[in-house]
Design a protein around this motif. Sequence first.
Motif, mmCIF file in Angstrom:
data_model
loop_
_atom_site.group_PDB
_atom_site.id
_atom_site.type_symbol
_atom_site.label_atom_id
_atom_site.label_comp_id
_atom_site.label_asym_id
_atom_site.label_seq_id
_atom_site.Cartn_x
_atom_site.Cartn_y
_atom_site.Cartn_z
ATOM 1 N N ASP A 106 0.764 -1.090 -0.040
ATOM 2 C CA ASP A 106 -0.049 0.091 0.031
ATOM 3 C C ASP A 106 0.801 1.261 -0.066
ATOM 4 O OD1 ASP A 106 -1.929 1.896 0.616
ATOM 5 O OD2 ASP A 106 -2.549 1.202 2.456
ATOM 6 N N HIS A 169 -1.920 3.502 9.122
ATOM 7 C CA HIS A 169 -2.263 2.155 9.502
ATOM 8 C C HIS A 169 -1.162 1.159 9.656
ATOM 9 C CE1 HIS A 169 -2.646 0.991 5.549
ATOM 10 N NE2 HIS A 169 -3.032 2.246 5.165
ATOM 11 N N CYS A 200 2.002 2.092 7.502
ATOM 12 C CA CYS A 200 1.734 3.045 6.625
ATOM 13 C C CYS A 200 1.769 4.426 7.166
ATOM 14 C CB CYS A 200 0.596 2.693 5.605
ATOM 15 S SG CYS A 200 1.048 1.248 4.648
ATOM 16 N N GLU A 202 0.930 8.358 5.783
ATOM 17 C CA GLU A 202 0.349 8.841 4.505
ATOM 18 C C GLU A 202 -0.141 10.067 4.764
ATOM 19 O OE1 GLU A 202 -2.961 6.655 3.302
ATOM 20 O OE2 GLU A 202 -2.845 5.151 4.675
ATOM 21 N N GLU A 233 2.280 8.237 0.406
ATOM 22 C CA GLU A 233 2.350 7.232 1.502
ATOM 23 C C GLU A 233 3.469 5.909 1.378
ATOM 24 O OE1 GLU A 233 -1.326 4.775 0.927
ATOM 25 O OE2 GLU A 233 -0.870 3.728 3.008
#
Length: 259
Positions: A106, A169, A200, A202, A233
Amino acid sequence: MIYLKTDEEIELLRENNILVSRTLAEVGRHIRPGVTTKELDKIAEDFIRSNGATPSCLGYEGYPAATCISVNEQVVHGIPSDKIVIKEGDIVSVDLCTLMKGFNGDSAYTFAVGEIGDDVRRLLEVTKEALYRGTAQAKAGNRVGDISAAVQDYVESFGYGVVRELEGHGLGRKMHEDPGVPNYGARGRGPLLREGMVICIEPMITMGSRAVVFERDGWTVRTRDRKPAAHYEFAVAIRKDGPDVLTDFGIIEDAIKKA
Ligand code: MF3
Ligand code: CO
């Protein structure tokens, strides 16, 4: 519940995030005036699948596409559409996720289309630098608030807004795991960062007011004042000696330099 990852699991997360980086580069190569965000989404989905992964945004809580593509005043979670045509001077935030070998990738990047205004360029530079400053705090023994405060202090010193309704997250077998990683907060507060955590970071940053509106499509988040917003991110593994960034912006930036 925070899941600590083994070194082997971190390598699988790295593989995913390198694929995400390569996919962002592939999308970035195709961002030009006249292309629709739907066409960009297709390019991303085909690239992800041809590399043996699945796009984990597709179907996530009913999300209808492989990528989130957010243009100008759209902050995040823009749904790709054949009605949204990219034009010179736009900024295009692309956020995408993969699932391969049981783990997720991600990452996100905001691209400039041709010549953008100096004020918008500055917004992109500050948002990316805020991500780097937050990431530098991602080491064992620090707390989530150390990341949050590093991002917030830097961004607000330029008068920009930190979006509070969404946050970073944990990342692992699930796309969203604990802990939440807000982009605002106080140093020394929040969950302790431990070796083996993967998160992550971001920042979602606005040029004007930090107030956002959730569009009636159920997904798209845009600035209330319709001024531009940027989003970068990284996926980062927490190590004793510091952050281990699993995303590679170098791949993306090499690709768009050559374009
Ligand atoms: N990278 C996005 C996030 O962390 C993932 C959104 S996928 C979606 O929020 F399907 F929810 F859009
Ligand atoms: Co994310």
